[in-house]
Design a protein around this motif. Structure first.
Motif, mmCIF file in Angstrom:
data_model
loop_
_atom_site.group_PDB
_atom_site.id
_atom_site.type_symbol
_atom_site.label_atom_id
_atom_site.label_comp_id
_atom_site.label_asym_id
_atom_site.label_seq_id
_atom_site.Cartn_x
_atom_site.Cartn_y
_atom_site.Cartn_z
ATOM 1 N N LEU A 239 7.694 2.938 -9.551
ATOM 2 C CA LEU A 239 6.962 3.724 -8.558
ATOM 3 C C LEU A 239 6.420 2.859 -7.433
ATOM 4 N N THR A 240 6.051 1.623 -7.767
ATOM 5 C CA THR A 240 5.509 0.730 -6.734
ATOM 6 C C THR A 240 6.574 0.327 -5.722
ATOM 7 N N ASP A 241 7.838 0.515 -6.068
ATOM 8 C CA ASP A 241 8.914 0.205 -5.125
ATOM 9 C C ASP A 241 9.103 1.309 -4.093
ATOM 10 N N LEU A 242 8.476 2.464 -4.304
ATOM 11 C CA LEU A 242 8.648 3.605 -3.410
ATOM 12 C C LEU A 242 7.449 3.754 -2.485
ATOM 13 N N THR A 243 7.724 4.164 -1.251
ATOM 14 C CA THR A 243 6.631 4.492 -0.341
ATOM 15 C C THR A 243 6.015 5.820 -0.769
ATOM 16 N N ASP A 244 4.832 6.109 -0.253
ATOM 17 C CA ASP A 244 4.191 7.385 -0.581
ATOM 18 C C ASP A 244 5.082 8.554 -0.189
ATOM 19 N N ARG A 245 5.733 8.428 0.953
ATOM 20 C CA ARG A 245 6.602 9.505 1.435
ATOM 21 C C ARG A 245 7.805 9.688 0.511
ATOM 22 N N ALA A 246 8.412 8.575 0.123
ATOM 23 C CA ALA A 246 9.569 8.649 -0.768
ATOM 24 C C ALA A 246 9.171 9.198 -2.135
ATOM 25 N N ARG A 247 7.993 8.800 -2.621
ATOM 26 C CA ARG A 247 7.532 9.262 -3.927
ATOM 27 C C ARG A 247 7.322 10.773 -3.911
ATOM 28 N N GLU A 248 6.750 11.296 -2.817
ATOM 29 C CA GLU A 248 6.487 12.726 -2.735
ATOM 30 C C GLU A 248 7.784 13.527 -2.645
ATOM 31 N N ILE A 249 8.720 13.058 -1.859
ATOM 32 C CA ILE A 249 10.001 13.760 -1.747
ATOM 33 C C ILE A 249 10.752 13.697 -3.076
ATOM 34 N N PHE A 250 10.705 12.555 -3.720
ATOM 35 C CA PHE A 250 11.338 12.415 -5.025
ATOM 36 C C PHE A 250 10.747 13.403 -6.020
#
Length: 355
Positions: free
Chosen positions: A7-18
């Motif tokens: 999860l730390t590899d993802l941006t907040d935006r990417a995490r939300e879309i994922f």
């Protein structure tokens, strides 16, 4: 297990879309496109920006596109990341808890209780529910050895509930009637009022300590008898599977070959028992996604399983749900855990018979 980004590899935006892609796929069984995500109100981005993020998540191995123009769906690596780091569990409602408990509150046989628990769980989870408990060990009254030939004997085990079971034992050399009688009398004196598992420890300790007063031939016969009975009981679990029809929903019918494979896999009781055994030593509910479990790797299915314990904290059996990888993990995981706890509370009470 295949590893991927954290999860730390993802941006907040990417995490939300994922998160939205995974939740949308679990709810509908269909890949999620950029237009649907933009119109959901959960992402304040243009479809073009969302497509860019989706491609990044696909390149990272978290999402896949089943068709060139289709949306994205989570990979097994993506589902594992979602389950371990993003998913917010939803505890069973009062009504759901009552439905699980209802079939266990009327006593009856253990087999009926297991059937009731698995039926309720399959209905609530929309998957196939499995409950397994090792074959029961009745308390014993008597054991006799009956000669069949000079090198074969029939072991006859009589239990307190009137049950009689027979097993053939092969002997390395001929033995006489006196040896069979001595071995039977010895075991009967140690078995009475105990389960075979309880008695085995006592007998083996006496033999190892030289306290059995048996000659060599009788000792060998006793040991062979114990091996035959204990291995046989362990190899015959009581298992109930309910809800296979739940696997044939509209989304599944678009992938009928996978469903056919899964239904075939569910026919193998011995193989399912091995799967559930992997959860016996777990302290909490375990989740196997797709190829993380060898049995269901061909059908791409998931298993959610939890051990259940008796009043003394010993693992008695395992309860689980089997279904497509798009199972509603947030809802099913706590439901399986609650079913395991409920079985632990009810099974073994005086209201249940062991017949």
């Amino acid at each position: 297990m295949v590893t991927g980004p954290t999860l730390t590899d993802l941006t907040d935006r990417a995490r939300e879309i994922f998160r939205l892609v995974v939740e949308g796929y679990i709810a509908s069984g269909q890949p999620m496109g950029s237009k649907a995500l933009a119109g959901s109100g959960g992402v304040n981005l243009s479809p073009a920006s969302i497509r860019s993020v989706l491609q990044e998540l696909q390149d990272a191995g978290l999402l896949a596109a089943p068709h060139t123009s289709a949306g994205r769906m989570p990979t097994e690596v993506g589902l594992r990341l979602f389950v371990d780091g993003i998913m917010q569990v939803a505890e069973p409602t009062v009504a759901e808890r009552a439905q699980i408990e209802r079939g266990l509150s009327h006593g009856g046989t253990i087999e009926n209780a297991l059937a009731a628990a698995s039926s309720a769980l399959s209905e609530l989870s929309a998957g196939a529910a499995v409950v397994m408990v090792p074959k029961r060990e009745p308390r014993l009254v008597q054991i006799n050895f009956v000669p069949l030939s000079p090198v074969r004997a029939l072991a006859v085990l009589v239990s307190e509930d009137g049950g009689i079971e027979n097993r053939v034992i092969d002997l390395p050399e001929p033995v006489g009637a006196s040896v069979l009688e001595q071995a039977g009398n010895y075991l009967t004196s140690r078995l009475q009022g105990r389960t075979l598992g309880e008695a085995s420890g006592v007998v083996r300790a006496e033999i190892a300590g030289g306290r059995s007063a048996l000659d060599a031939a009788s000792t060998d016969l006793v040991q062979r008898g114990l091996v035959v009975w204990t291995q046989d009981a362990a190899a015959r679990p009581v298992m109930v599977v309910r809800g296979q029809a739940n696997l044939l929903d509209e989304a599944a019918l678009s992938d009928i070959e996978r469903v056919r494979q899964l239904l075939e896999e569910l026919e193998s009781a011995e193989a399912i028992a091995r799967v559930l055994d992997a959860a016996r030593e777990a302290q909490a509910t375990r989740i196997f996604i797709g190829s993380e479990n060898r049995l269901f790797s061909l059908s791409g299915s998931s298993v959610i399983a939890s051990p259940w314990r008796d009043s003394e904290g010993r693992v008695v059996g395992v309860v689980g749900v089997i279904g497509p990888t798009r199972l509603n993990y947030a809802r099913v995981v706590p439901m399986v855990d609650f079913t395991a706890q409920t079985l632990g509370r009810f099974i073994g009470q005086d209201g249940f018979s062991r017949k």
